[in-house]
Design a protein around this motif. Structure first.
Motif, PDB file in Angstrom:
ATOM      1  N   GLY A 136       0.836  -1.190   0.000  1.00 37.45           N
ATOM      2  CA  GLY A 136       0.000   0.000   0.000  1.00 37.45           C
ATOM      3  C   GLY A 136       0.873   1.243   0.000  1.00 37.45           C
ATOM      4  N   ALA A 137       0.291   2.346  -0.445  1.00 38.00           N
ATOM      5  CA  ALA A 137       1.055   3.600  -0.489  1.00 38.00           C
ATOM      6  C   ALA A 137       0.157   4.792  -0.162  1.00 38.00           C
ATOM      7  N   GLY A 138      -0.915   4.540   0.600  1.00 38.11           N
ATOM      8  CA  GLY A 138      -1.791   5.628   1.024  1.00 38.11           C
ATOM      9  C   GLY A 138      -1.249   6.269   2.295  1.00 38.11           C
ATOM     10  N   GLY A 139      -2.116   7.020   2.966  1.00 37.58           N
ATOM     11  CA  GLY A 139      -1.695   7.726   4.167  1.00 37.58           C
ATOM     12  C   GLY A 139      -1.195   6.787   5.254  1.00 37.58           C
ATOM     13  N   ALA A 140      -1.881   5.657   5.444  1.00 36.60           N
ATOM     14  CA  ALA A 140      -1.483   4.724   6.510  1.00 36.60           C
ATOM     15  C   ALA A 140      -0.122   4.113   6.200  1.00 36.60           C
ATOM     16  N   ALA A 141       0.124   3.791   4.924  1.00 33.23           N
ATOM     17  CA  ALA A 141       1.415   3.217   4.530  1.00 33.23           C
ATOM     18  C   ALA A 141       2.536   4.227   4.764  1.00 33.23           C
ATOM     19  N   ILE A 159       5.198  -1.991  -1.967  1.00 28.03           N
ATOM     20  CA  ILE A 159       4.541  -2.537  -3.161  1.00 28.03           C
ATOM     21  C   ILE A 159       3.143  -1.940  -3.179  1.00 28.03           C
ATOM     22  N   ASN A 160       2.773  -1.347  -4.314  1.00 34.92           N
ATOM     23  CA  ASN A 160       1.429  -0.751  -4.412  1.00 34.92           C
ATOM     24  C   ASN A 160       0.880  -0.931  -5.809  1.00 34.92           C
ATOM     25  N   ARG A 161      -0.436  -1.122  -5.882  1.00 32.26           N
ATOM     26  CA  ARG A 161      -1.107  -1.268  -7.180  1.00 32.26           C
ATOM     27  C   ARG A 161      -0.715  -0.134  -8.116  1.00 32.26           C
ATOM     28  N   THR A 162      -0.774   1.094  -7.611  1.00 35.03           N
ATOM     29  CA  THR A 162      -0.418   2.255  -8.438  1.00 35.03           C
ATOM     30  C   THR A 162       1.044   2.600  -8.161  1.00 35.03           C
ATOM     31  N   HIS A 163       1.895   2.214  -9.102  1.00 34.58           N
ATOM     32  CA  HIS A 163       3.335   2.344  -8.898  1.00 34.58           C
ATOM     33  C   HIS A 163       3.734   3.798  -8.612  1.00 34.58           C
ATOM     34  N   ALA A 164       3.106   4.729  -9.336  1.00 35.97           N
ATOM     35  CA  ALA A 164       3.490   6.144  -9.189  1.00 35.97           C
ATOM     36  C   ALA A 164       3.260   6.626  -7.760  1.00 35.97           C
ATOM     37  N   ARG A 165       2.209   6.090  -7.122  1.00 37.50           N
ATOM     38  CA  ARG A 165       1.920   6.514  -5.744  1.00 37.50           C
ATOM     39  C   ARG A 165       2.998   5.982  -4.787  1.00 37.50           C
ATOM     40  N   ALA A 166       3.490   4.767  -5.090  1.00 36.70           N
ATOM     41  CA  ALA A 166       4.575   4.208  -4.275  1.00 36.70           C
ATOM     42  C   ALA A 166       5.833   5.060  -4.433  1.00 36.70           C
ATOM     43  N   ASP A 223      -1.759  -6.830   9.804  1.00 41.93           N
ATOM     44  CA  ASP A 223      -2.813  -6.316   8.921  1.00 41.93           C
ATOM     45  C   ASP A 223      -3.466  -5.115   9.594  1.00 41.93           C
ATOM     46  N   MET A 224      -3.474  -3.972   8.930  1.00 43.00           N
ATOM     47  CA  MET A 224      -4.138  -2.794   9.510  1.00 43.00           C
ATOM     48  C   MET A 224      -5.651  -2.937   9.473  1.00 43.00           C
ATOM     49  N   VAL A 225      -6.151  -3.757   8.545  1.00 42.20           N
ATOM     50  CA  VAL A 225      -7.599  -3.989   8.459  1.00 42.20           C
ATOM     51  C   VAL A 225      -8.034  -4.807   9.684  1.00 42.20           C
ATOM     52  N   ASP A 246      -2.713  -7.705  14.677  1.00 46.54           N
ATOM     53  CA  ASP A 246      -3.935  -7.256  14.004  1.00 46.54           C
ATOM     54  C   ASP A 246      -4.187  -5.747  14.125  1.00 46.54           C
ATOM     55  N   GLY A 247      -5.084  -5.286  13.258  1.00 44.46           N
ATOM     56  CA  GLY A 247      -5.379  -3.859  13.156  1.00 44.46           C
ATOM     57  C   GLY A 247      -6.114  -3.300  14.365  1.00 44.46           C
ATOM     58  N   LEU A 248      -6.834  -4.157  15.100  1.00 45.29           N
ATOM     59  CA  LEU A 248      -7.529  -3.667  16.290  1.00 45.29           C
ATOM     60  C   LEU A 248      -6.509  -3.232  17.349  1.00 45.29           C
TER      61      LEU A 248
HETATM   62  P1  NAP Z   1      -5.850   5.205   1.414  1.00 40.53           P
HETATM   63  O1  NAP Z   1      -4.982   6.410   1.553  1.00 40.53           O
HETATM   64  O2  NAP Z   1      -7.164   5.321   0.722  1.00 40.53           O
HETATM   65  O3  NAP Z   1      -4.986   4.060   0.676  1.00 40.53           O
HETATM   66  C1  NAP Z   1      -5.581   2.871   0.260  1.00 40.53           C
HETATM   67  C2  NAP Z   1      -4.517   1.894  -0.217  1.00 40.53           C
HETATM   68  O4  NAP Z   1      -5.174   0.658  -0.590  1.00 40.53           O
HETATM   69  C3  NAP Z   1      -3.753   2.373  -1.452  1.00 40.53           C
HETATM   70  O5  NAP Z   1      -2.433   1.891  -1.405  1.00 40.53           O
HETATM   71  C4  NAP Z   1      -4.538   1.691  -2.592  1.00 40.53           C
HETATM   72  O6  NAP Z   1      -3.790   1.473  -3.759  1.00 40.53           O
HETATM   73  C5  NAP Z   1      -4.827   0.352  -1.938  1.00 40.53           C
HETATM   74  N1  NAP Z   1      -5.939  -0.337  -2.596  1.00 40.53           N
HETATM   75  C6  NAP Z   1      -7.250  -0.010  -2.541  1.00 40.53           C
HETATM   76  N2  NAP Z   1      -7.975  -0.879  -3.276  1.00 40.53           N
HETATM   77  C7  NAP Z   1      -7.094  -1.751  -3.812  1.00 40.53           C
HETATM   78  C8  NAP Z   1      -7.225  -2.887  -4.665  1.00 40.53           C
HETATM   79  N3  NAP Z   1      -8.415  -3.283  -5.137  1.00 40.53           N
HETATM   80  N4  NAP Z   1      -6.109  -3.567  -5.014  1.00 40.53           N
HETATM   81  C9  NAP Z   1      -4.901  -3.176  -4.553  1.00 40.53           C
HETATM   82  N5  NAP Z   1      -4.708  -2.126  -3.732  1.00 40.53           N
HETATM   83  C10 NAP Z   1      -5.791  -1.414  -3.368  1.00 40.53           C
HETATM   84  O7  NAP Z   1      -6.199   4.583   2.853  1.00 40.53           O
HETATM   85  P2  NAP Z   1      -5.296   4.636   4.179  1.00 40.53           P
HETATM   86  O8  NAP Z   1      -5.747   5.741   5.039  1.00 40.53           O
HETATM   87  O9  NAP Z   1      -3.866   4.547   3.800  1.00 40.53           O
HETATM   88  O10 NAP Z   1      -5.762   3.269   4.913  1.00 40.53           O
HETATM   89  C11 NAP Z   1      -5.370   2.007   4.400  1.00 40.53           C
HETATM   90  C12 NAP Z   1      -5.978   0.908   5.281  1.00 40.53           C
HETATM   91  O11 NAP Z   1      -5.417   0.967   6.600  1.00 40.53           O
HETATM   92  C13 NAP Z   1      -7.490   1.059   5.463  1.00 40.53           C
HETATM   93  O12 NAP Z   1      -8.061  -0.236   5.447  1.00 40.53           O
HETATM   94  C14 NAP Z   1      -7.619   1.679   6.834  1.00 40.53           C
HETATM   95  O13 NAP Z   1      -8.857   1.385   7.461  1.00 40.53           O
HETATM   96  C15 NAP Z   1      -6.455   1.005   7.558  1.00 40.53           C
HETATM   97  N6  NAP Z   1      -5.990   1.756   8.729  1.00 40.53           N
HETATM   98  C16 NAP Z   1      -6.077   1.132   9.926  1.00 40.53           C
HETATM   99  C17 NAP Z   1      -5.622   1.782  11.061  1.00 40.53           C
HETATM  100  C18 NAP Z   1      -5.688   1.072  12.383  1.00 40.53           C
HETATM  101  O14 NAP Z   1      -5.525   1.728  13.420  1.00 40.53           O
HETATM  102  N7  NAP Z   1      -5.890  -0.236  12.394  1.00 40.53           N
HETATM  103  C19 NAP Z   1      -5.092   3.079  10.977  1.00 40.53           C
HETATM  104  C20 NAP Z   1      -5.011   3.692   9.725  1.00 40.53           C
HETATM  105  C21 NAP Z   1      -5.474   3.013   8.599  1.00 40.53           C
HETATM  106  P3  NAP Z   1      -3.756   2.606  -4.924  1.00 40.53           P
HETATM  107  O15 NAP Z   1      -2.755   3.617  -4.501  1.00 40.53           O
HETATM  108  O16 NAP Z   1      -3.339   1.823  -6.131  1.00 40.53           O
HETATM  109  O17 NAP Z   1      -5.151   3.154  -5.042  1.00 40.53           O
END
Ligand code: NAP
Length: 284
Positions: A136-141, A159-166, A223-225, A246-248
């Motif tokens: 993943g490469a979103g905010g949490a990553a 490793i992220n689906r969208t390479h540019a974001r990584a 797993d953050m999920v 785990d994410g909890l």
């Molecule tokens: P975000 O910024 O929206 O990022 C989402 C990530 O998931 C991106 O890397 C995105 O890839 C990837 N993704 C989404 N759908 C996909 C698919 N079908 N196949 C492959 N990759 C996919 O979200 P975030 O804030 O980083 O949060 C990410 C996860 O962490 C969420 O599930 C969130 O609930 C969890 N989280 C948990 C905690 C905790 O305390 N447990 C804290 C923070 C976050 P692209 O860049 O390619 O779109």
């Protein structure tokens, strides 16, 4: 039981869209009740396009502070007057404090939560011993990458689906971050930690498609999920004999410093994980 709401009750909360599923009110109100603090922690769901106006309005001091969840973490950092090093490194805020002089101060405690979950559920794990792989490469990553490097990880791989974001994450966090292609098992061969920071697995679907068998048996899989608590990704890791976190536990781990910042004291030692598990079961 919480003390009755009175003329002096302090208000804090969490803002997200959606937010009704959030476990944060359960966690914080249980701590407030146990500590007999005259405060209440509620959930706010401002319309996405009105978040800035909503948060700016709280400069009046009506609310002590807010945890932020999807999709407000980046916007929260942008509108703050001051930001902690952790928030700046993560590029997002999961906590805003509304100070009496009108300033908004941003922090990000997700990295603390990640490390706390690993300490609790994979005792002895040391991020300094081997590279970490983040999916993943979103905010949490980004927050996780920054926290792991800060904790001494020799390298963080993305490793992220969208390479540019990584690539953008690697540039923002800098230093020892390397981007790999999704199919590249070389990213796993010598890691000590693999973190799912994507949304894959949420609601019971399949987790990230990496071959965990290519990683050392000693690697910890996190797993953050946390809906479901035992995701497909964690099941796969456990079947290979790998330790899991785990994410909890991460959610509770980020709530601990948030509570201290909001209410001025550390949370009391009560079983909030049990309360959250019950709530997850009821909502399943
Ligand atoms: P975000 O910024 O929206 O990022 C989402 C990530 O998931 C991106 O890397 C995105 O890839 C990837 N993704 C989404 N759908 C996909 C698919 N079908 N196949 C492959 N990759 C996919 O979200 P975030 O804030 O980083 O949060 C990410 C996860 O962490 C969420 O599930 C969130 O609930 C969890 N989280 C948990 C905690 C905790 O305390 N447990 C804290 C923070 C976050 P692209 O860049 O390619 O779109």
């Amino acid at each position: 039981m919480n003390p009755p709401i009175s003329g002096t009750t302090m208000v804090a909360g969490v803002a997200g869209a959606p937010v009704a599923h959030s476990l944060s009110p359960i966690i914080h109100n249980a701590w407030l009740a146990a500590a007999r603090i005259d405060a209440v922690y509620v959930a706010f769901a401002p319309p996405r396009e009105r978040f800035a106006a909503f948060a700016e309005g709280l400069r009046s001091g009506a609310v002590r502070g807010l945890n932020l969840t999807v999709p407000f973490k980046e916007q929260g950092l942008a509108l703050a007057d001051e930001a902690s090093a952790a928030a700046r490194r993560a590029g997002s805020a999961n906590l805003l404090l509304f100070e009496p002089d009108g300033r908004i101060c941003a922090d990000n405690t997700d990295g603390v939560g990640l490390l706390a979950a690993l300490a609790a559920q994979a005792p002895g794990f040391d991020p300094r011993h081997a590279p970490a792989l983040i999916l993943g490469a979103g905010g949490a990553a980004r927050g996780a990458a920054a926290a792991l490097l800060e904790a001494g990880a020799p390298e963080v791989r993305i490793i992220n689906r969208t390479h540019a974001r990584a690539e953008a994450l690697a540039e923002a966090v800098g230093g020892l971050v390397r981007v790999f292609d999704e199919v590249d098992d070389r990213a796993l061969c010598d890691v000590g930690l693999i973190v799912n920071a994507t949304t894959l697995g949420l609601g019971g679907g399949a987790g990230p498609a990496v071959s965990l068998g290519a990683a050392p048996d000693s690697a910890v899989v996190m797993d953050m999920v946390y809906r479901p608590l035992r995701t497909e990704f964690l099941h796969r890791a456990a079947a290979l004999g790998m330790r899991t976190a785990d994410g909890l536990e991460m959610l509770i781990g980020q709530a601990v410093p948030s509570f201290a910042a909001l209410f001025g004291v550390p949370p009391p030692a009560i079983d909030v994980r049990g309360l959250c598990l019950k709530a997850l079961e009821e909502k399943a």
